[in-house]
Design an enzyme around this catalytic site. Structure first.
Site, PDB file in Angstrom:
ATOM      1  N   PRO A   1       0.840  -1.212   0.000  1.00  0.00           N
ATOM      2  CA  PRO A   1       0.000   0.000   0.000  1.00  0.00           C
ATOM      3  C   PRO A   1       0.868   1.252   0.000  1.00  0.00           C
ATOM      4  CG  PRO A   1       0.020  -0.993   2.183  1.00  0.00           C
ATOM      5  CD  PRO A   1       0.781  -1.922   1.303  1.00  0.00           C
TER       6      PRO A   1
ATOM      7  N   ASP B   1       5.696   2.470   2.471  1.00  0.00           N
ATOM      8  CA  ASP B   1       4.796   1.345   2.704  1.00  0.00           C
ATOM      9  C   ASP B   1       3.924   1.724   3.907  1.00  0.00           C
ATOM     10  OD1 ASP B   1       3.559  -1.012   3.454  1.00  0.00           O
ATOM     11  OD2 ASP B   1       5.331  -2.271   3.146  1.00  0.00           O
ATOM     12  N   HIS B   2       2.623   1.923   3.665  1.00  0.00           N
ATOM     13  CA  HIS B   2       1.748   2.439   4.722  1.00  0.00           C
ATOM     14  C   HIS B   2       1.558   1.433   5.850  1.00  0.00           C
ATOM     15  CE1 HIS B   2      -0.707   5.390   6.449  1.00  0.00           C
ATOM     16  NE2 HIS B   2      -1.406   5.784   5.405  1.00  0.00           N
ATOM     17  N   ARG B   3       1.926   0.172   5.660  1.00  0.00           N
ATOM     18  CA  ARG B   3       1.874  -0.795   6.748  1.00  0.00           C
ATOM     19  C   ARG B   3       2.952  -0.509   7.787  1.00  0.00           C
ATOM     20  NH1 ARG B   3       2.511  -6.079   3.122  1.00  0.00           N
ATOM     21  NH2 ARG B   3       4.236  -4.725   2.464  1.00  0.00           N
ATOM     22  N   VAL B   4       4.047   0.126   7.339  1.00  0.00           N
ATOM     23  CA  VAL B   4       5.186   0.405   8.212  1.00  0.00           C
ATOM     24  C   VAL B   4       5.213   1.868   8.637  1.00  0.00           C
ATOM     25  CG1 VAL B   4       7.717   0.337   8.381  1.00  0.00           C
ATOM     26  CG2 VAL B   4       6.506  -1.418   7.054  1.00  0.00           C
TER      27      VAL B   4
END
Length: 455
Positions: free
Chosen positions: A250, A427-430
């Site tokens: 993402p 990376d929007h997860r991180v």
């Protein structure tokens, strides 16, 4: 005893490669550490070292063969005075065609021992049960049948320096050979990596079979005049990895305009003071200062220097920056290791060396594999702004555009400044949006006050 020389896996993403050329001929004596051939991987052309001593008895894959699968036999090594076993054939699998092994893989017909198994080849699990009486032998250790220990030259040197008995180390390389990772594991006291146990041939299904993938849509027929340019191994890997990145990561983007006048002045002053020749000579580029500024910012924000996994976010101790370099075959990202700990002159000279060797295909695997953050600079092409695709498994990449004179407001008055637009892809997860904005704001402050890089 004759053994097969197998196509090596020279990078983590390599599944097949091109055998560019043999550097030994049939009948040549080979010593451990000799360069046997040049292999074109998905990233570079690399030298393939011999791990055993003997005579190159037969070349199975000729120069220029494409699409040779990893672990497919490419040649036969025999001992002095030994005859090449019957059944050895020439030819290479190219584009999925050519000779096919009994398992159906596009490999060459391999030399087999009396038991019907490939001599010297690593055992591979197969989905179908084996016929009775043909059970696979137990995985071998680093020792050969004649008492020799099979180990790479680097592993031998490391073992000698560390005082490790190679005979007590379990090899995890092809044919049970001992490689660098096995010695490192032995040094840590964790023992060498051991091959996974073979699965029973008739084991019951533990889970329902995955649904068969749908066939890819056929490309429309092209009737206009054209020429077809075959995709290189590198281009295929670039296409696969970037497609996976955009589909599975993402992406989130943050952009800022950054004034360069102070950085350009510092660069000019340092270059004017630099020796013009000799060991201490250097000539700084804007990209060198951008690398240093990004490294300093990553040290302040270690949670951007990270990788996503399902179990945890991995934060790296070192600031290793991958820098995108365009080469005729595509794109490669040599790495400036521990960039936050290096001076500008060191970064500049190291980057020039890496870029030159990247364009000639002479980078070593450890020089382009890894890294925790990437920089892609298209300023030299006059690009005003762009957003780069994240290089997995990294969590961030900085897109750097051209510096150009633009009108700006300073102290309530209109002025002219040299400005570049930088876009951070994360990376929007991180990395959350606020963290991305904080990182880019800190990077902007460093670039606009570059004297802090000298501290």
């Amino acid at each position: 005893m004759a053994t097969n020389i197998l196509m090596p896996a020279l990078s983590p993403t390599m599944t097949e490669g091109t055998l560019a050329r043999w550097l030994k001929k049939e009948g040549d004596t080979v010593k451990s550490g000799d360069i046997l051939a040049e292999i074109e991987t998905d990233k570079a052309t690399m030298e393939f070292e011999a791990v055993d001593e003997g005579v190159l008895g037969k070349i199975l894959v000729p120069d220029g063969s494409e699409g040779v699968k990893v672990n497919a036999p490419i040649g036969i090594m025999i001992e002095e005075g030994e005859a090449v076993p019957s059944g050895a054939t020439n030819g290479a699998a190219k584009g999925g065609e050519g000779n096919t092994s009994p398992s159906g893989s596009p490999a060459l017909e391999a030399v087999k021992d009396s038991g019907g198994k490939v001599a010297g080849a690593a055992e591979q699990p197969v989905p179908a049960p084996q016929p009775k009486g043909s059970a696979a032998p137990a995985a071998s250790s680093g020792g050969g049948s004649n008492g020799r220990v099979f180990a790479s030259p680097l592993a031998r040197r490391m073992a000698e320096q560390a005082g490790i008995d190679l005979g007590a180390v379990q090899g995890s390389g092809p044919n049970g050979r001992i490689v660098k990772a096995d010695i490192e594991a032995a040094q840590k006291g964790g023992g060498a990596a051991k091959p996974a146990a073979a699965q029973p041939a008739a084991a019951p299904a533990a889970a329902p079979q995955a649904e068969a993938p749908k066939p890819a849509p056929k490309a429309p027929a092209i009737t206009a005049p054209h020429k077809a340019i075959p995709n290189s191994s590198m281009r295929k890997v670039i296409a696969r990895r970037l497609s996976e990145s955009k589909q599975t990561v993402p992406h989130f983007y943050v952009s800022m305009d950054i004034q360069l006048d102070a950085l350009l002045k510092l660069r000019a002053d340092l270059n004017a003071r630099a020796p013009k020749d000799g060991a201490g000579a250097f000539k700084l580029s804007v990209n060198d200062l951008v690398i240093k500024a990004a490294a300093a910012t990553l040290r302040k924000f270690p949670n951007v220097n990270a990788t996503w996994t399902d179990d945890a976010i991995i934060q790296y101790d070192d600031v290793d920056i991958s820098v995108a370099v365009s080469i005729p075959e595509g794109l490669i990202t040599p790495i400036v290791r521990k960039a936050d700990q290096k001076g500008l002159a060191t970064i500049s000279n190291e980057m020039k060396d890496l870029a030159a060797r990247a364009k000639s295909g002479k980078l070593k695997p450890e020089e382009f594999q890894g890294g925790g953050f990437s920089i892609s600079n298209m300023g030299m092409f006059g690009v005003k702004d762009f957003a780069a695709i994240i290089n997995p498994p990294q969590a961030g990449i900085l897109a750097v555009s051209a510096g150009e004179q633009r009108p700006v407001v300073k102290d309530g008055a209109l002025a002219v400044a040299t400005v570049m637009t930088c876009t951070l892809s994360v990376d929007h997860r991180v990395v959350d949006g606020a963290l991305a904005a904080e990182w880019l704001a800190s990077f902007k402050k460093t670039v606009e006050d570059p004297l802090s890089l000298m501290l």
